[in-house]
Write a protein that holds these residues in place. Structure first.
Motif, PDB file in Angstrom:
ATOM      1  N   ASP A 335      12.486  30.769 -23.534  1.00  0.00           N
ATOM      2  CA  ASP A 335      12.884  29.966 -22.383  1.00  0.00           C
ATOM      3  C   ASP A 335      14.233  30.374 -21.802  1.00  0.00           C
ATOM      4  OD1 ASP A 335      10.565  28.400 -22.631  1.00  0.00           O
ATOM      5  OD2 ASP A 335      11.533  27.110 -24.117  1.00  0.00           O
ATOM      6  N   VAL A 336      14.654  31.606 -22.036  1.00  0.00           N
ATOM      7  CA  VAL A 336      15.929  32.051 -21.482  1.00  0.00           C
ATOM      8  C   VAL A 336      15.886  31.976 -19.958  1.00  0.00           C
ATOM      9  CG1 VAL A 336      15.192  34.466 -21.518  1.00  0.00           C
ATOM     10  CG2 VAL A 336      17.627  33.914 -21.494  1.00  0.00           C
ATOM     11  N   ASP A 337      16.962  31.467 -19.385  1.00  0.00           N
ATOM     12  CA  ASP A 337      17.057  31.309 -17.935  1.00  0.00           C
ATOM     13  C   ASP A 337      17.631  32.596 -17.346  1.00  0.00           C
ATOM     14  OD1 ASP A 337      17.257  30.406 -15.348  1.00  0.00           O
ATOM     15  OD2 ASP A 337      19.074  29.220 -15.694  1.00  0.00           O
ATOM     16  N   VAL A 338      16.785  33.369 -16.695  1.00  0.00           N
ATOM     17  CA  VAL A 338      17.194  34.652 -16.122  1.00  0.00           C
ATOM     18  C   VAL A 338      17.590  34.441 -14.667  1.00  0.00           C
ATOM     19  CG1 VAL A 338      16.533  37.026 -15.637  1.00  0.00           C
ATOM     20  CG2 VAL A 338      15.643  35.873 -17.679  1.00  0.00           C
ATOM     21  N   GLN A 339      18.827  34.851 -14.319  1.00  0.00           N
ATOM     22  CA  GLN A 339      19.323  34.711 -12.959  1.00  0.00           C
ATOM     23  C   GLN A 339      19.825  36.062 -12.459  1.00  0.00           C
ATOM     24  OE1 GLN A 339      22.264  31.607 -12.493  1.00  0.00           O
ATOM     25  NE2 GLN A 339      21.306  30.299 -14.033  1.00  0.00           N
ATOM     26  N   GLN A 340      19.496  36.356 -11.221  1.00  0.00           N
ATOM     27  CA  GLN A 340      20.045  37.553 -10.592  1.00  0.00           C
ATOM     28  C   GLN A 340      21.472  37.242 -10.154  1.00  0.00           C
ATOM     29  OE1 GLN A 340      18.385  40.437 -10.300  1.00  0.00           O
ATOM     30  NE2 GLN A 340      20.042  41.544  -9.274  1.00  0.00           N
ATOM     31  N   TYR A 341      22.419  38.085 -10.557  1.00  0.00           N
ATOM     32  CA  TYR A 341      23.829  37.840 -10.246  1.00  0.00           C
ATOM     33  C   TYR A 341      24.373  39.043  -9.481  1.00  0.00           C
ATOM     34  CZ  TYR A 341      28.671  36.291 -10.970  1.00  0.00           C
ATOM     35  OH  TYR A 341      29.969  35.860 -10.790  1.00  0.00           O
ATOM     36  N   ASP A 342      24.545  38.843  -8.176  1.00  0.00           N
ATOM     37  CA  ASP A 342      25.065  39.916  -7.329  1.00  0.00           C
ATOM     38  C   ASP A 342      26.588  39.871  -7.372  1.00  0.00           C
ATOM     39  OD1 ASP A 342      22.489  40.679  -6.589  1.00  0.00           O
ATOM     40  OD2 ASP A 342      22.429  39.146  -5.021  1.00  0.00           O
ATOM     41  N   ALA A 343      27.147  40.484  -8.390  1.00  0.00           N
ATOM     42  CA  ALA A 343      28.586  40.390  -8.628  1.00  0.00           C
ATOM     43  C   ALA A 343      29.372  41.126  -7.558  1.00  0.00           C
ATOM     44  CB  ALA A 343      28.911  40.959 -10.007  1.00  0.00           C
ATOM     45  N   GLN A 344      30.389  40.430  -7.027  1.00  0.00           N
ATOM     46  CA  GLN A 344      31.299  41.048  -6.084  1.00  0.00           C
ATOM     47  C   GLN A 344      32.278  41.943  -6.844  1.00  0.00           C
ATOM     48  OE1 GLN A 344      30.860  40.443  -2.739  1.00  0.00           O
ATOM     49  NE2 GLN A 344      29.081  39.260  -3.436  1.00  0.00           N
ATOM     50  N   SER A 345      32.768  42.956  -6.185  1.00  0.00           N
ATOM     51  CA  SER A 345      33.725  43.862  -6.821  1.00  0.00           C
ATOM     52  C   SER A 345      35.078  43.881  -6.143  1.00  0.00           C
ATOM     53  CB  SER A 345      33.150  45.290  -6.836  1.00  0.00           C
ATOM     54  OG  SER A 345      32.870  45.729  -5.514  1.00  0.00           O
ATOM     55  N   VAL A 346      35.229  43.054  -5.094  1.00  0.00           N
ATOM     56  CA  VAL A 346      36.510  42.985  -4.380  1.00  0.00           C
ATOM     57  C   VAL A 346      37.065  41.583  -4.527  1.00  0.00           C
ATOM     58  CG1 VAL A 346      37.681  43.207  -2.169  1.00  0.00           C
ATOM     59  CG2 VAL A 346      35.773  44.729  -2.715  1.00  0.00           C
ATOM     60  N   ALA A 347      38.329  41.484  -4.955  1.00  0.00           N
ATOM     61  CA  ALA A 347      38.963  40.181  -5.168  1.00  0.00           C
ATOM     62  C   ALA A 347      39.433  39.611  -3.845  1.00  0.00           C
ATOM     63  CB  ALA A 347      40.141  40.337  -6.132  1.00  0.00           C
ATOM     64  N   PRO A 719      30.569  38.655 -29.739  1.00  0.00           N
ATOM     65  CA  PRO A 719      30.520  37.598 -28.723  1.00  0.00           C
ATOM     66  C   PRO A 719      31.751  36.711 -28.849  1.00  0.00           C
ATOM     67  CG  PRO A 719      29.060  37.060 -30.525  1.00  0.00           C
ATOM     68  CD  PRO A 719      29.607  38.422 -30.827  1.00  0.00           C
ATOM     69  N   TYR A 720      32.103  36.031 -27.767  1.00  0.00           N
ATOM     70  CA  TYR A 720      33.314  35.215 -27.765  1.00  0.00           C
ATOM     71  C   TYR A 720      32.988  33.785 -27.333  1.00  0.00           C
ATOM     72  CZ  TYR A 720      35.753  39.710 -27.946  1.00  0.00           C
ATOM     73  OH  TYR A 720      36.190  40.950 -28.315  1.00  0.00           O
ATOM     74  N   TYR A 721      33.688  32.829 -27.981  1.00  0.00           N
ATOM     75  CA  TYR A 721      33.598  31.425 -27.601  1.00  0.00           C
ATOM     76  C   TYR A 721      34.699  31.103 -26.592  1.00  0.00           C
ATOM     77  CZ  TYR A 721      30.631  30.458 -31.716  1.00  0.00           C
ATOM     78  OH  TYR A 721      29.619  30.429 -32.650  1.00  0.00           O
ATOM     79  N   LEU A 722      34.336  30.413 -25.523  1.00  0.00           N
ATOM     80  CA  LEU A 722      35.324  29.849 -24.613  1.00  0.00           C
ATOM     81  C   LEU A 722      34.622  28.873 -23.672  1.00  0.00           C
ATOM     82  CD1 LEU A 722      36.320  32.334 -21.790  1.00  0.00           C
ATOM     83  CD2 LEU A 722      34.562  32.877 -23.427  1.00  0.00           C
ATOM     84  N   THR A 723      35.399  27.983 -23.118  1.00  0.00           N
ATOM     85  CA  THR A 723      34.852  27.005 -22.181  1.00  0.00           C
ATOM     86  C   THR A 723      34.785  27.624 -20.803  1.00  0.00           C
ATOM     87  OG1 THR A 723      35.668  25.118 -23.445  1.00  0.00           O
ATOM     88  CG2 THR A 723      35.213  24.758 -21.118  1.00  0.00           C
ATOM     89  N   MET A 724      33.603  27.604 -20.192  1.00  0.00           N
ATOM     90  CA  MET A 724      33.427  28.176 -18.858  1.00  0.00           C
ATOM     91  C   MET A 724      32.277  27.470 -18.155  1.00  0.00           C
ATOM     92  SD  MET A 724      31.326  31.746 -19.239  1.00  0.00           S
ATOM     93  CE  MET A 724      32.101  32.496 -20.642  1.00  0.00           C
ATOM     94  N   GLN A 725      32.249  27.637 -16.850  1.00  0.00           N
ATOM     95  CA  GLN A 725      31.143  27.112 -16.049  1.00  0.00           C
ATOM     96  C   GLN A 725      30.330  28.290 -15.537  1.00  0.00           C
ATOM     97  OE1 GLN A 725      32.240  24.290 -13.054  1.00  0.00           O
ATOM     98  NE2 GLN A 725      30.191  24.175 -12.154  1.00  0.00           N
ATOM     99  N   LEU A 726      29.088  28.374 -15.992  1.00  0.00           N
ATOM    100  CA  LEU A 726      28.219  29.463 -15.587  1.00  0.00           C
ATOM    101  C   LEU A 726      27.668  29.220 -14.186  1.00  0.00           C
ATOM    102  CD1 LEU A 726      26.202  30.024 -18.880  1.00  0.00           C
ATOM    103  CD2 LEU A 726      27.865  31.590 -17.889  1.00  0.00           C
ATOM    104  N   PRO A 727      27.340  30.278 -13.465  1.00  0.00           N
ATOM    105  CA  PRO A 727      26.695  30.101 -12.158  1.00  0.00           C
ATOM    106  C   PRO A 727      25.434  29.258 -12.288  1.00  0.00           C
ATOM    107  CG  PRO A 727      27.352  32.386 -12.475  1.00  0.00           C
ATOM    108  CD  PRO A 727      27.589  31.692 -13.777  1.00  0.00           C
ATOM    109  N   GLY A 728      25.281  28.307 -11.377  1.00  0.00           N
ATOM    110  CA  GLY A 728      24.100  27.460 -11.381  1.00  0.00           C
ATOM    111  C   GLY A 728      24.223  26.216 -12.234  1.00  0.00           C
ATOM    112  N   THR A 729      25.357  26.046 -12.931  1.00  0.00           N
ATOM    113  CA  THR A 729      25.568  24.844 -13.733  1.00  0.00           C
ATOM    114  C   THR A 729      26.553  23.918 -13.024  1.00  0.00           C
ATOM    115  OG1 THR A 729      27.359  25.882 -15.008  1.00  0.00           O
ATOM    116  CG2 THR A 729      25.116  26.069 -15.876  1.00  0.00           C
ATOM    117  N   GLU A 730      26.543  22.640 -13.434  1.00  0.00           N
ATOM    118  CA  GLU A 730      27.335  21.638 -12.721  1.00  0.00           C
ATOM    119  C   GLU A 730      28.709  21.401 -13.330  1.00  0.00           C
ATOM    120  OE1 GLU A 730      24.995  18.133 -12.586  1.00  0.00           O
ATOM    121  OE2 GLU A 730      23.451  18.988 -11.263  1.00  0.00           O
ATOM    122  N   ALA A 731      28.899  21.801 -14.584  1.00  0.00           N
ATOM    123  CA  ALA A 731      30.175  21.524 -15.236  1.00  0.00           C
ATOM    124  C   ALA A 731      30.439  22.579 -16.295  1.00  0.00           C
ATOM    125  CB  ALA A 731      30.159  20.125 -15.866  1.00  0.00           C
TER     126      ALA A 731
END
Length: 950
Positions: A335-347, A719-731
């Motif tokens: 049930d892995v949630d696969v998302q296409q992520y068009d990552a930007q390369s310019v800040a 792998p690393y643990y840290l608090t983050m908000q993934l794309p498509g999540t609310e918090a």
């Protein structure tokens, strides 16, 4: 007529014989007591912990299995020899060689007829006893509720039943074969079989026995061949696991035919027993061997070569699809949630505003680097220590969830070799030390939220004493009479040796040492006569041992594969070690098989030599806790639907606690286990491909990048643990993540292809896997390329060279990757450590990168602002922390010769002050060391001023 009596043996000879016999008896008794003491101490340990049923179940099962194996082998071999001997011809005319054999054997015949079966029975009994778990799982098997695609049988058949059936057939074949060989030898020696030239004569009774034995053996081989068709579902091949096209259309039908031929040959052997014709079974056996080569090997190879390989993608597609589906199901990645992520390369300026919460929680404290810093600042005395790799957790501070680097202050006995001190005085560690993951102070030191002895900070009141930990001594003797006022266990130092605080253990953490017999048992177990002789050991004393939390969980739950990392948490006023346990098998049909120990190797987890731990199914079925004070072990059923756990719960009733009994505070510190995640990322590197044709071509296979901070060896980045908000999540959520690169050689390895993350917060989304896939034409650099950009940048290189001035050493921290700002942000803390004197790393700088742009500043906020045009929109955790005034920064080339001279003089003064500080620490002169620190700070301030003026 006189008679002469034989002379009596000399008294000295009789005395020596008696002494020898007595010594032998004593030796046997001593050995028996040593063996008994080991069993008895195990009983005491398991009983005290409340898991005696685990031990007795294992012993009882092993005893029964030993008995079955012993009797089966010993009785059948004895019966075979006895029947062959009784069937011997009484008046057989033997050749001279056989006569000599009989003359040699006859005096020992009765002993041999009993002794040989007994010895063989012992070997078989020991071998059979090791298979007790297979039998218990068969007896208490739990259906999976899923069937395989080939035979339509429940998965439980392959996990529980097939291993037992194949084991029984293998053991029975061994018994029958040995019994047949024994009968053959006996018949030959006593004339039942006579060989004269090319002629072989067999008596009727010998023929019947040997023919029936051969029939049983061949029938067993036929049954083994029949079972082999089910075993094809776990065969590992180059492309897939399980049944292939050639298996389905050639090998499995061939095994069915071979099993039928074996049954016919067995019948022919029975016919031979009746009519006395050996030609038929011999011809049948030859046919079976030939058919085995043709039908079992040659024909499937022909089908594979001529039919499959020219059209492999099409013909193998249905079987590859089975392999993909089963593998994803067995490893929990269906049930892995696969998302296409068009990552930007310019800040872009302000690009981080929507991800402000993630950037505010970026962990700049590397748990793999700061252990020496924790030790220097919080060890307090030499008899404490910290693990070399600290743990990451989260705590709620003032209503906000805060990523935390945490460690237990454990005991270190290396400084003392006295039994009295090691066993009775220095018995436990004290407290936890925790630091904010996203903060540091002005000196680059961790910003502690819990520290000191006695412990103070944000974690509230808790029992700080650590009797059970990862570095606890082999054993300690603790406790005393109730109301006693002569405490001898050092609790913690109170400023001087004379004013140390003392305590006495009051929990129930180990077996009682009441009674001379129990003390003798443990004196033998640990090879310490002091346990028996010391006056400090009394009836109220307890002995604590097997104190590592991972070992304790392994002992009480031997069916679990335990995660390699136990981590501490302050829960409900106690320090608890949290240990993740897995149920595994290598018998799940069609699922890819891999080595567990091999899958988890990275820069934090070394390789395990000679590990045999192949699996193709895994579940994090148990969350275990070990109380750091009294060693209490609690096993919580985390995956209550796992059929393997249900089976073991039936085998060991009452040992598993329902998940519903976990407290809210404990649930707040549960995290997704790293070992399970590493296994899943290893599988997903290939099995993210769900199209059978693409899977066959392997053109999109991935791998985990090497850790760019480990230049000496090529090992995977952890792998690393840290608090983050993934794309498509609310918090934001506490998350464990890793990255992927193409599994090819060359420059393409430096391109990021995927980003795998899992929610680690207990709750509805716990364990939710998210896979961000990047476009195949993306140019987002992978960790190795980013590290190369950092290392090769002239400005960064210049500043790093300045930081390493004066004998200092630069250490690069973990390179984190975060999906923020519409792209992927890289963050790496930079530590500086003195190369002499007191050595511990201090966080001085932060490197960041976004696309091809990088920044190198004193704080994360400053680095993000520099990267995103001064308007990052972020408020990182260390943004308000003052810049370290002792952090030298490489200036640009000064144009004023006077300014250049001032800069050179300031750097020379810095080196002089550094040498003075190291010398002061070496002679333990803290006043001089403090003065040297001030001189170093003054020198660096003058250097910075000179650089700015230039």
């Amino acid at each position: 007529m006189s008679t002469t009596r034989p002379a009596a043996p000399p008294a000295r000879s009789r005395t020596r014989a008696a002494v020898a016999i007595a010594a032998a008896i004593v030796a046997v008794l001593v050995i028996a007591f040593f063996v008994f003491s080991g069993f008895y101490s195990d009983v005491l340990w398991f009983d005290q912990l409340g898991f005696l049923g685990v031990l007795t179940t294992r012993w009882a099962s092993q005893a029964v299995m030993f008995g079955v194996g012993f009797v089966a082998m010993a009785f059948i071999v004895w019966l075979s020899i006895a029947l062959a001997f009784r069937a011997r011809p009484v008046y057989a005319k033997l050749n001279s060689q056989l006569d000599r054999y009989q003359q040699v054997i006859e005096p020992l015949r009765k002993v041999a007829m009993i002794g040989i079966p007994l010895v063989l029975g012992l070997f078989m009994g020991v071998s059979t006893a090791t298979r007790w778990e297979t039998v218990q799982q068969f007896l208490y098997r739990t259906p999976f509720g899923e069937v395989d695609a080939q035979f339509g049988l429940d998965i439980a058949f392959y996990v529980y039943e097939l291993p037992l059936y194949r084991g029984v057939v293998a053991y029975a074949s061994a018994v029958v074969l040995i019994a047949g060989l024994a009968a053959l030898a006996t018949s030959y020696i006593y004339g039942g079989i006579q060989v004269t030239g090319r002629e072989v004569r067999i008596t009727r009774r010998a023929r019947i026995q040997l023919a029936i034995t051969a029939a049983i053996y061949i029938a067993l081989q036929g049954l083994s061949i029949w079972l082999d068709q089910y075993a094809t579902l776990t065969d590992q091949k180059d492309i897939l696991t399980g049944v292939s096209y050639a298996d389905d259309n050639a090998r499995i039908p061939g095994l069915t035919i071979l099993a039928g031929i074996a049954a016919i040959v067995a019948v022919l052997c029975i016919v031979t027993a009746i009519i006395g014709r050996w030609r038929l079974p011999l011809i049948g056996t030859a046919l079976l061997i030939i058919a085995g080569l043709v039908v079992g090997s040659i024909y499937p190879a022909i089908v594979d070569r001529l039919q499959v390989q020219p059209s492999a993608g099409q013909l193998e597609a249905p079987y590859i699809e089975r392999n993909i589906d089963a593998t994803r199901q067995a490893y929990g990645i269906a049930d892995v949630d696969v998302q296409q992520y068009d990552a930007q390369s310019v800040a872009e300026p302000g690009a981080l505003r929507e991800d402000a919460e993630t950037t505010a929680n970026i962990r700049i404290l590397d748990p793999a680097r700061v252990s020496p810093t924790f030790a220097q600042l919080e060890r307090v005395r030499q008899y404490y220590q910290f693990q070399s790799h600290l743990d990451v957790d989260r705590y709620t501070i003032d209503g906000n969830t805060q990523d935390t680097v945490i460690a237990v202050r454990e005991l270190n006995q290396d400084a003392d070799d006295s039994w009295y001190n090691n066993a009775l005085v220095y018995t436990h560690g004290y407290g936890v030390v925790a630091a904010y993951g996203n903060q540091r102070d002005a000196q680059g030191q961790p910003q502690f939220l819990e520290s000191g002895i006695p412990s103070t900070g944000e974690l509230g009141e808790y029992e700080p004493r650590v009797y059970f930990g990862e570095n606890s001594p082999a054993y300690s003797i603790v406790g005393g009479p109730e109301g006693a006022d002569d405490d001898i266990e050092i609790d913690y130092p109170s400023g001087s040796t004379e004013s140390n605080a003392y305590t006495t253990f009051t929990g129930d953490g180990g077996p009682q040492l009441g009674g001379l017999f129990t003390r003798l048992v443990y004196a033998i177990k640990f090879g310490a006569e002091e346990i028996l002789l010391s006056e400090q050991v009394n009836d109220s004393s307890q002995i604590l041992y097997d104190r590592n939390p991972i070992d304790r969980v392994k002992n009480v739950a031997p069916y679990l594969t335990v995660d390699s990392d136990a981590y501490p948490a302050v829960v409900d006023g106690r320090i608890l070690w949290i240990v993740d346990g897995y149920t595994t098998t290598a018998s799940y049909p069609y699922s890819h098989v891999q080595s567990l120990s091999g899958a988890i190797v990275d820069s934090n987890t070394p390789a395990q030599p000679y590990a045999i731990d192949d699996i193709n199914y895994i579940r994090n079925s148990v969350k275990a806790t070990v109380d750091a004070y009294d060693g209490t072990v609690t096993l919580y059923a985390w995956d209550e639907e796992d059929p393997i756990l249900k089976t073991w719960e039936a085998i060991y009733p009452g040992t598993i606690t329902p998940k519903s009994e976990m407290s809210d505070e404990l649930l707040a510190h549960v995290r997704y286990p790293a070992d399970l995640f590493k296994v899943q990322r290893s599988v997903l590197a290939t099995y993210h491909i769900t199209n059978p044709i693409e899977f066959y071509s392997r053109t999109d296979a991935w791998t985990t990048p090497d850790d760019p901070t480990e230049t000496a060896t090529e090992v995977a980045q952890p792998p690393y643990y840290l608090t983050m908000q993934l794309p498509g999540t609310e918090a934001p959520a506490f998350t464990l993540y890793s990255t992927y690169i193409p599994r090819t050689s060359g420059e393409s390895q430096n391109i990021l292809t995927g980003y795998l993350a899992v929610n680690s917060d207990a709750g509805e989304d716990y364990g939710k896997l998210t896979l961000l896939t990047l476009p195949k034409d993306n140019t987002v650099p992978a960790p190795g390329q980013v590290q190369n950009q950092f290392d090769s940048d002239p400005v960064v290189g210049r500043d790093l060279n300045l930081l390493s001035q004066g004998g200092s050493e630069v250490q690069l921290g973990n390179l984190l990757t975060l999906p923020v700002g519409g792209g992927l942000l890289y963050v790496q803390p930079v530590y500086v450590q003195s190369s002499g004197g007191t050595q511990y790393p201090l966080l001085r700088k932060v490197l960041v990168a976004f696309g091809d742009e990088i920044a190198f500043e004193d704080t994360l906020d400053a680095a993000l602002d520099a990267l995103f045009g001064g308007d990052s929109g972020a408020d990182a955790g260390d943004g308000d922390v003052p810049t370290d005034p002792t952090d030298p920064t490489e200036p640009t080339e000064p144009t004023d010769p006077g300014t250049l001279t001032e800069l050179q003089q300031a750097l020379a003064d810095y080196q002089t002050a550094l040498a003075a500080r190291e010398a002061a620490y070496a002679r333990n002169d803290l006043v001089a060391a403090a003065q040297a620190d001030e001189d170093m700070q003054d020198a660096i301030e003058r250097a910075i001023a000179a650089a700015e003026a230039g």
